[in-house]
Design a protein around this motif. Structure first.
Motif, PDB file in Angstrom:
ATOM      1  N   ASN A 171       0.813  -1.211   0.000  1.00  0.00           N
ATOM      2  CA  ASN A 171       0.000   0.000   0.000  1.00  0.00           C
ATOM      3  C   ASN A 171       0.848   1.263   0.000  1.00  0.00           C
ATOM      4  OD1 ASN A 171      -2.460  -1.219  -0.086  1.00  0.00           O
ATOM      5  ND2 ASN A 171      -2.803  -1.155   2.118  1.00  0.00           N
ATOM      6  N   GLY A 172       2.152   1.087   0.023  1.00  0.00           N
ATOM      7  CA  GLY A 172       3.026   2.254   0.017  1.00  0.00           C
ATOM      8  C   GLY A 172       3.038   2.989   1.345  1.00  0.00           C
ATOM      9  N   GLN A 209       3.495   6.593   4.490  1.00  0.00           N
ATOM     10  CA  GLN A 209       3.660   7.615   3.468  1.00  0.00           C
ATOM     11  C   GLN A 209       3.350   8.971   4.095  1.00  0.00           C
ATOM     12  OE1 GLN A 209       1.042   7.098   0.138  1.00  0.00           O
ATOM     13  NE2 GLN A 209       2.410   8.220  -1.212  1.00  0.00           N
ATOM     14  N   HIS A 244       0.615  12.848   0.866  1.00  0.00           N
ATOM     15  CA  HIS A 244      -0.112  12.456  -0.329  1.00  0.00           C
ATOM     16  C   HIS A 244      -1.000  13.628  -0.762  1.00  0.00           C
ATOM     17  CE1 HIS A 244      -2.695  10.306  -3.131  1.00  0.00           C
ATOM     18  NE2 HIS A 244      -1.708   9.432  -3.221  1.00  0.00           N
TER      19      HIS A 244
END
Lengths: 186, 473
Positions: free
Chosen positions: A130-131, A134, A137
């Motif tokens: 799912n990255g 992070q 975004h």
């Protein structure tokens, strides 16, 4: 019923264009229509899992289960080999001539290590695929997007889509009868 | 009547329990469940229910008692406890098994009931997963404190060392190390994974920048994307699928600690299933013990409804009957096997030994009193269910006492028989871990969403197909 849709402030550097909906069914319909329209690079946001939504935006992946399978096999092998290595190679004990490789006694540890590694793989694999983590975004630049974790549903068509064209995409989204259409700054 | 969801975090208006048919109160929408559950965390500190302060203060007192007891233990060694030969496994092992067992209901609720698609699991799963985690933390302390030289606990792990020694992987005690540490890790993962989307909700809802940063960090950038959800659901389902056999294996392995030994009263093949059933029995009793006061203090009656309480009572009744079958089979096999020592172990347990009364109190607590749950009137009465849950907690603790202590007092050689009397340090350590458990539960309920918010939204989605008010702004 068609209501006038607000189209809020347009920005220069676009990540994409986002439409907000009131309920999961409208979002699902919108995602399906966007796909029919030919859009491919998009994402849908909902405060809970919505059945069929991932398929509607054309997302398919079975990497989590593959990784977990591999993790489980590695864990089981590792657990068994650990027991075997300790009792046969590193620290052999002759107990009344019983075989050193007493594999039935290794089953509990083999099983536990399998579960352990498979579970860690499931969680870490899910996060990495799912990255996450992070820190930034672009979707969070939209103020109303905070409600994606509460009671609103969003569809975002991304600028990387070959068919993306700001004015046309904005118009297309407005036709889906959303609450609002918003530009997402990069 | 319900007040507006926005007001809820600051009011303490009685909420409506929809009764035994519904898992959620009337009129809820996505926003209102979010506000109601999040509101518990975002309540101003001083608006915390008074009972929480009193409860935490009491628990914290017990934590300090544990600190004193453990310090004294470290200074003087395990001799401060009542253990000696032949009863070398006293309270430490009784409490270990009791705590691990309590944890098992959490995994059952979060994993097995998820796979069985039970709608009543949703508002109690987060809560019971936390219970699992804290119970396992309490359980894990005991074998280590019991080691005699607790600072060498890492010798239990297989690691290359200068002594050229390795643990014995054929021993149930080493299986226990693997089972319990795996269980603790997987419970933590399960709990944390369930919390990620709710951390994101809390991040987006938080007014206070510090809270937003903390929840934001924990959410790791979760943005509720459909792609995220798709992978998330797969991972969650796999965790559930893996935890289901895990929970069965953990208490089976715990029972092997006894069943593999040759002590009469321990050496029984029925132990694994009967331990697992007993674990779930005591765990559900503990969930009820905790959920009943909390739902009242925080007015969550519309999210933890009579349906939840009734279902849990039924599970308690069912697993209690399995446990009763276990007791009956143990006694029957002792007689039927004709084994002299096994038969004597039972005579000793039931009337000849010094602890005969513990056996009968155990039968009263675990078998006789819970039969009241057959009556729907009893299941519908919150005080009755609460009292029965407490009784079962006591009964299950006594069960472990009877198994561990009574069996050890009189084994094969009468010349080495002996009694075990717990000292004040045994009791302090035990009460101390209850304090740790309660203090952690109180903190958890105060600072993290104690009910899974995103799963409650799913419940709203599935149950609330009839139009609820969609409030525009």
């Amino acid at each position: 019923m068609f209501t006038e849709t607000k189209v809020s402030g347009q920005v220069e550097n676009l990540y994409g264009i986002m439409a907000e909906f009131n309920d999961p069914e409208s979002l699902l319909d919108a995602a399906n229509l966007a796909r029919l329209e030919g859009y491919r690079e998009m994402d849908a946001y909902a405060p809970m899992p919505v059945e069929g939504l991932a398929e509607a935006i054309g997302f398919r992946s079975n990497w989590v289960e593959r990784l977990v399978f591999v993790g489980g096999v590695c864990g089981a092998t590792g657990g068994f080999m650990l027991c075997w290595w300790i009792t046969v190679v590193a620290y052999p004990h002759n107990v009344a001539g019983r075989p050193l490789n007493s594999w039935p006694a290794y089953v509990p540890i083999t099983f536990e290590v399998m579960v352990l590694i498979a579970c860690i793989t499931a969680v870490v694999g899910m996060l990495l695929l799912n990255g996450l983590p992070q820190p930034y975004h672009p979707v969070f630049n939209v103020e109303r997007f905070a409600r994606a974790s509460r009671d609103r549903f969003f569809l975002c068509i991304e600028a990387s889509d070959p068919k993306f064209e700001p004015a046309a995409t904005r118009q297309f989204l407005a036709r889906l009868n959303p609450q609002e259409v918003m530009d997402v700054a990069l | 009547m319900r007040v507006k969801p926005e007001d809820r975090e600051f009011t303490s208006v009685a909420t409506l329990d929809p009764g035994p048919d519904k898992v959620i109160g009337p009129g809820h929408d996505y926003g209102s469940v979010t506000d109601e559950i999040g509101g518990v965390v975002f309540r101003p500190f001083l608006k915390t229910p008074r009972q929480m302060f009193i409860g935490f203060a009491f628990a914290f007192l017990l934590v300090n008692l544990l600190m004193i007891a453990v310090t004294w233990l470290f200074v003087r060694g395990v001799g401060v406890w009542g253990i000696d030969m032949p009863v070398a496994w006293g309270f430490a092992i009784v409490n270990f098994v009791w705590w691990i067992g309590i944890g098992h209901a959490g995994t059952l609720i979060s994993a097995i009931l998820l796979l069985l698609k039970q709608d009543w699991r949703t508002s109690i799963n987060r809560f019971s997963e936390a219970m699992t985690l804290f119970a396992v933390a309490c359980a894990g302390m005991f074998p280590i404190l019991h080691l005699g030289r607790p600072w060498l606990a890492y010798w239990l792990l297989p690691y290359p060392n200068t002594m050229w020694m390795w643990p014995q992987p054929r021993s149930p005690l080493i299986w226990d190390v693997f089972a319990v540490s795996t269980y603790a890790t997987v419970s933590l993962l399960f709990w944390f994974t369930g919390l990620i989307p709710d951390f994101a909700t809390m991040r987006d809802k938080a007014g206070n920048p510090t809270a937003r940063k903390i929840f934001g960090t924990l959410a790791m950038g979760w943005r509720n994307s459909a792609k995220h959800w798709a992978r998330y659901q797969k991972a969650y389902l796999l965790l559930a699928g893996l935890s289901t056999p895990l929970v069965v294996s953990v208490h089976s392995v715990v029972s092997f600690d006894f069943a593999v030994a040759i002590v009469p009263g321990w050496h029984t093949t029925i132990f694994p299933p009967y331990f697992v059933a007993g674990a779930i029995y005591s765990g559900f009793a503990m969930v009820l013990t905790l959920a009943i006061p909390v739902r009242r203090w925080y007015h969550l009656e519309d999210l933890i409804t009579m349906r939840h309480i009734e279902c849990m009572s039924k599970v308690m009744l069912g697993t209690g009957l399995i446990v009763a079958y276990g007791y009956a089979m143990e006694a029957f096999m002792a007689w039927y096997s004709g084994g002299q020592f096994e038969r004597y172990a039972f005579v000793n347990r039931m009337w000849a030994g010094g602890y005969w009364w513990t056996y009968w109190v155990l039968i009263l607590c675990n078998i006789l009193i819970p039969q009241a749950l057959w009556s729907r009137r009893v299941r519908m009465s919150i005080p009755a269910v609460f009292v029965i849950a407490l009784v079962v907690n006591v009964g299950m603790w006594l069960e472990r006492f009877v198994i561990v202590v009574t069996s050890l007092t009189r084994d094969y050689v009468p010349s080495s028989w002996g009694m075990y009397y717990p000292t004040i340090w045994d009791w302090s350590t035990y009460l101390g871990t209850i304090g740790v458990f309660l203090a952690l539960m109180f903190l958890f309920i105060r600072v993290l969403p104690a009910i899974s918010i995103f799963e409650m939204r799913e419940v709203v989605h599935h149950t609330g197909k009839e139009p609820t008010h969609v409030h525009g702004d």
